[in-house]
Design a protein around this motif. Structure first.
Motif, PDB file in Angstrom:
ATOM      1  N   GLN A  20       0.841  -1.208   0.000  1.00 33.84           N
ATOM      2  CA  GLN A  20       0.000   0.000   0.000  1.00 33.84           C
ATOM      3  C   GLN A  20       0.872   1.253   0.000  1.00 33.84           C
ATOM      4  O   GLN A  20       0.559   2.240  -0.670  1.00 33.84           O
ATOM      5  N   THR A  24       0.785   4.252  -2.767  1.00 29.88           N
ATOM      6  CA  THR A  24       0.565   5.626  -2.306  1.00 29.88           C
ATOM      7  C   THR A  24       1.709   6.539  -2.751  1.00 29.88           C
ATOM      8  O   THR A  24       1.484   7.641  -3.266  1.00 29.88           O
ATOM      9  N   ARG A  28       1.604   9.460  -5.560  1.00 34.21           N
ATOM     10  CA  ARG A  28       1.935  10.840  -5.148  1.00 34.21           C
ATOM     11  C   ARG A  28       2.967  11.452  -6.095  1.00 34.21           C
ATOM     12  O   ARG A  28       2.997  12.650  -6.328  1.00 34.21           O
ATOM     13  N   TRP A 250       2.779   7.095   8.356  1.00 37.58           N
ATOM     14  CA  TRP A 250       2.552   5.697   7.972  1.00 37.58           C
ATOM     15  C   TRP A 250       2.772   4.754   9.135  1.00 37.58           C
ATOM     16  O   TRP A 250       3.585   4.936   9.982  1.00 37.58           O
TER      17      TRP A 250
END
Ligand code: SF4
Lengths: 250, 493
Positions: A20, A24, A28, A250
C-alpha cells in the motif's frame, strides 16, 4: 509509461502495508500504478532450496502477468534479484533440456524491465527527495541481495537522507547478513538465530527507533528476533518511510 | 574433537553445538574480523584488482578446459628434470603410493609442509598404520597435531584456538612428539613461536624424507611452487634427501608467466600481505643441492568428476586463499569442524559434496550451510560464484540427476529425508500458480488470525524457536487493491 507493481508473496500475505505504501508513494509522484492480479510469486524460495524445475511455471506466469508493462516495480531486493539473476538461468536450462523451449526468451524479456523500488525511484524517475516526512531516528540494514546481487549502493541511503525529520544513524556491521536466507532460517536454525541475535544487538546499540530494510523477508527475521528479545526497535520497510508525510504518518 | 572426520553429524547439528561454545565463537569472531579488515585494505591498494581477478579466473578456466594436455606436459617436464611422476586416482591410491615411497627409503619418520591435499586424503593416519610417523612443521598444523585435533581453517588450521589454549597444548604434549616445551612457558606469541622453533629445528635436522603439497605447478617447466609465511616449509623442501609432493591435478598453470597473476592475488587475499614472505620453487632435482629424489603424486580424488559438471567445475579454480571463510557469517558461528572435511567454509560447502558426492547425510547437508548472502563470491580472487554452485548442488540433493562418478555418467537418486519437503514445495508451487486458491487461503488466514500461536508445532518450530511471527494482517494486499483500486481500474479500461 505503464508501471506494474509486483508485490511479492511475502508482502501480499504478511506485509500488505508495504504494498500500500508503494502504491501511495508512486501515485503521489504522479505514476499510474497497476496491479496485475494474475501475479503470484517469483519462486525464490523454491529455486534457492534446489527445486529449480518447480519454478519454471512461476517464471512463465510472471512473464504473462507483466506482459506489456514498461516497468515492473517491486519493493523487494531479493525478488528483483531473483528475476534479474536467476530467471535467465532457469529459462536457459528449461530450453536446453527440452522441457519448455520458449522459456529462455520469455524469461529474458522481463529482466530489463524489472526494478527494485529504489532503483525505479532514483534511476527511472530521477528523484531522491520524494517529499516524505518521518520524524524518527532510523538505522538502515542493507539486505544481502540488494547489496551484492543488485548493487543498490547508496540509493536507499540517499532516499532516506532526503526525508525530512529523519535522523539516519549508522549501523555497525551493516553489510553482514542478518541470518534469514529463506529456508536457511529453518534448516540451520541455530546459526541463523546466532546471526540474527548479533544483528539485533548492533541495531539496539544504535539507539534508533526503527530499523529500515528494502526487503520484507529479512525484515520478518530481524523483526521477529527483536520482538523475541523484547526490543522496542521497530522494523520498517523503506517504502513505508517514503510514503509518510506530515499529513499521513505511515 | 578427535582426529577424524568420519561419522561426523550433519552440518546443522554440528553447527548448533558450535554456536553454544562461547570461547570458540569469540576466538573465531576475533580472528576472522581482524584478517578480513586487513585483507580489504590490502586489496584496495591495487587499482587493477578487478582485472587481476578476471585474469585469474580466465587462466584457471582455460587450464581446466585443457587439463589433460597440461598435465601431460607437466609430467614430461618433471621427468626431464629428474623427478618422477605418479598418478593417483583416489585417496587410497595416493596414500599407498606415498607410503611405499617412504618405506622404500628405509625411514620411519617424515617432516611435512602444511598441505591441504594430504589432509584431504588422510595421509598421516595412513602413514601411521604403516609404522611411519609424520611431523607437521607449520606452526598451526603443529598445534592441531599436538592437540589431537582437526584443522578448522584452510590457512590457519588452529584458528579455533587462542594463545592460552595453545600454551597448554605445548606444555602438555610437546615432549611426547620430540623436544619438550621450555619450563614455565608463557602464552606470549613470541614465546610460543620460540618453543615451536626449538621443537621443530630438531625435526628439520634429522629428517631424511619430506612430504609437501604445492600451491601451483608450472606445466612448461615442471616447477612446483609453495608460498608460505613462516619459512618452515622451505626447511622441509631443501634439507631432506627425498621429497614427495602430493598435489591436486587442478593446481597446474600453463606457464611461468601465469604465476604473475596468482602471486598477486593469493597473498593479498589470504594473509593480506603484499607479497608472501617465502616463495619456494623447485624443478626436479639438482646435483649437490636440495633433495636427491623428487616424487610428484598427482591426485585426482573426484576432481575429473567435478570437472565434468559445467556449473560446479568452477570450484576447481580455487587457490585456497581462505578469504571466503573469513567473510562467511556461517563459518564464523559454526566453526570449521562442523563442515566435516579438510575444506571448511563456503568453498568446502561446494567442494566437498562434489569430491565426495552427496551420499552421506553430512555431505548432503553442506550445500545448505549458507544463507546465500554472497559475501564469499564478492571476495573470491578467482570469482567463483559460490552461491550459484550451492543452489546447483541443492538441486542435486533434492532432485537427484545425472552426475559423473569415477568417470562414468550415472543417474543418482535424491538424498534421503527430502520427500516431505519436496511434496510441500510442489503443493506451494501449485497454490502459487493458482492465485485464486492463494487468495482464498489468505482470507481464511486473515479470519483466523486471533488464533495465531506464539510457538508453532512441526516444521514451523524451527522458526518460532528463536523468532516471533509477524502478526497476520486482517486484509492481504490483493484484497486492499480490489477494495480501493479494483473497480475504478476496471472502469477505466
Ligand atoms: S573459493 Fe575463492 S575465496 Fe574461497 S578459498 Fe578458494 S579462492 Fe579463496
Amino acid at each position: 509509461m505503464r508501471v506494474a507493481l509486483f508485490v511479492t508473496c511475502v508482502n501480499d500475505t504478511l506485509f500488505p502495508r508495504t504494498g500500500q505504501a508503494v502504491v501511495t508513494l508512486l501515485e503521489r509522484l504522479g505514476v499510474t500504478v497497476d496491479f496485475p492480479e494474475e501475479q503470484s510469486c517469483c519462486g525464490q524460495a523454491q529455486f534457492n532450496t534446489g527445486y529449480r524445475r518447480e519454478t519454471e511455471p512461476l517464471v512463465r506466469r510472471f512473464a504473462r502477468a507483466f506482459h506489456g508493462y514498461d516497468h515492473i516495480v517491486t519493493p523487494s531486493g531479493s525478488c528483483a534479484a531473483m528475476v534479474r539473476d536467476n530467471y535467465p538461468r532457469i529459462g536457459a536450462r528449461a530450453s536446453a533440456e527440452g522441457r519448455d523451449r520458449g522459456l529462455a526468451s520469455v524469461a529474458a524479456s522481463v529482466v530489463p524491465r524489472t526494478y527494485e523500488l529504489t532503483e525505479f525511484l532514483v534511476d527511472v524517475l530521477g528523484v531522491t527527495d520524494v517529499g516524505a516526512y518521518y520524524p524518527h531516528a532510523v538505522t538502515y540494514h542493507p539486505t544481502c541481495h540488494g547489496l551484492r546481487m543488485l548493487g543498490l549502493g547508496e540509493r536507499p541511503r540517499r532516499l532516506l537522507s532526503a526525508v525530512r525529520g529523519l535522523d539516519l544513524v549508522d549501523l555497525p556491521g551493516a553489510e553482514e547478513c542478518c541470518g534469514f536466507g529463506g529456508t536457511f532460517a529453518m534448516k540451520n536454525e541455530a546459526v541463523s538465530a546466532a546471526m540474527g541475535a548479533d544483528k539485533a544487538r548492533h541495531i539496539e546499540g544504535t539507539g534508533a527507533a526503527a530499523v529500515c530494510t528494502v526487503d520484507n523477508s529479512c525484515q520478518m527475521h530481524i523483526g521477529g528476533t527483536l520482538s523475541r528479545l523484547g526490543s522496542s526497535v521497530r522494523p520498517v520497510h523503506l517504502a513505508e518511510i517514503l510514503a509518510s508525510t506530515e499529513d499521513e504518518q505511515w | 574433537m578427535s582426529g577424524t572426520y568420519l561419522g561426523m553429524p550433519a552440518f546443522p547439528t554440528a553447527a548448533a553445538s558450535a554456536t553454544r561454545d562461547g570461547q570458540l565463537r569469540a576466538n573465531l569472531t576475533h580472528a576472522t574480523h581482524t584478517i578480513r579488515d586487513k585483507r580489504a585494505r590490502a586489496v584496495a591498494e591495487l587499482p587493477d584488482w578487478a582485472l587481476l581477478r578476471e585474469a585469474g579466473a580466465a587462466i584457471k578456466d582455460r587450464t581446466l578446459r585443457h587439463l589433460d594436455g597440461y598435465l601431460e606436459r607437466l609430467e614430461a617436464a618433471v621427468t626431464a628434470a629428474g623427478g618422477q611422476v605418479h598418478w593417483a586416482e583416489d585417496a587410497e591410491a595416493a596414500n599407498r603410493i606415498v607410503t611405499d615411497l617412504v618405506l622404500a627409503t628405509g625411514e620411519r619418520e617424515v617432516v611435512k609442509v602444511k598441505s591441504m591435499a594430504t589432509q584431504e586424503i588422510g595421509l598421516n593416519a595412513a602413514l601411521e598404520r604403516a609404522g611411519v610417523r609424520a611431523y607437521e612443521t607449520d606452526l598451526a598444523e603443529l598445534i592441531v597435531q599436538l592437540g589431537d585435533d582437526l584443522p578448522s581453517h584452510i590457512l590457519v588450521p588452529a584458528i579455533h584456538r587462542n594463545r592460552t589454549e595453545i600454551r597448554d597444548i605445548f606444555r602438555e604434549r610437546m615432549a611426547e612428539w620430540g623436544r619438550a616445551a621450555p619450563e614455565g612457558l608463557s602464552d606470549r606469541p613470541a614465546d610460543l613461536a620460540e618453543a615451536a622453533r626449538l621443537h621443530l629445528r630438531q625435526k628439520f635436522l634429522d629428517a631424511k624424507v619430506a612430504v609437501s603439497g604445492a600451491n601451483f605447478m608450472v606445466a612448461e617447466t615442471g616447477t612446483m611452487v609453495v608460498v608460505e609465511s613462516e619459512g618452515n616449509g622451505r626447511m622441509c623442501l631443501t634439507l631432506p634427501e627425498t621429497l614427495i609432493s602430493v598435489v591436486g591435478i587442478e593446481k597446474v598453470v600453463p606457464s611461468w608467466r601465469d604465476l604473475e597473476v596468482f602471486l598477486q592475488l593469493l597473498p593479498r587475499s589470504s594473509t593480506a600481505e603484499r607479497m608472501n614472505p617465502y616463495t619456494s620453487m623447485w624443478t626436479g632435482t639438482t646435483d649437490d643441492d636440495g633433495p636427491r629424489a623428487f616424487h610428484l603424486v598427482l591426485l585426482d580424488n573426484g576432481r575429473t568428476d567435478t570437472l565434468a559438471d559445467t556449473v560446479g567445475r568452477q570450484a576447481l579454480r580455487c587457490i585456497r586463499c581462505s578469504a571466503c571463510l573469513n567473510v562467511c557469517p556461517v563459518y564464523e558461528r559454526a566453526g570449521g569442524h562442523a563442515y566435516g572435511s579438510a575444506y571448511p567454509g563456503p568453498i568446502g560447502a561446494i567442494l566437498t559434496p562434489q569430491l565426495r558426492g552427496v551420499g552421506s547425510e553430512l555431505d548432503a547437508s553442506l550445500p545448505y550451510a549458507s544463507s546465500l548472502c554472497g559475501a564469499c563470491y564478492e571476495v573470491c580472487p578467482v570469482a567463483i560464484d559460490i552461491p550459484e554452485v550451492l543452489v546447483h548442488l541443492r538441486e542435486r540433493v533434492v532432485e537427484g540427476g545425472e552426475v559423473t562418478r569415477n568417470g562414468r555418467r550415472v543417474r543418482i537418486r535424491p538424498a534421503r529425508g527430502h520427500a516431505a519437503e519436496r511434496a510441500a514445495m510442489r503443493a506451494a508451487r501449485w497454490t502459487l500458480d493458482h492465485p485464486g486458491v492463494l487468495r482464498a487461503g489468505q482470507r481464511l488466514a486473515g479470519r483466523m488470525r486471533g488464533l495465531q500461536p506464539r510457538r508453532l508445532p512441526g516444521p514451523g518450530r524451527a522458526w518460532t524457536a528463536s523468532r516471533d511471527l509477524p502478526p497476520l494482517p486482517a486484509e492481504p494486499f490483493r484484497e486492499w487493491w480490489r477494495r480501493t483500486r479494483g473497480e475504478q481500474r476496471e472502469a477505466g479500461r
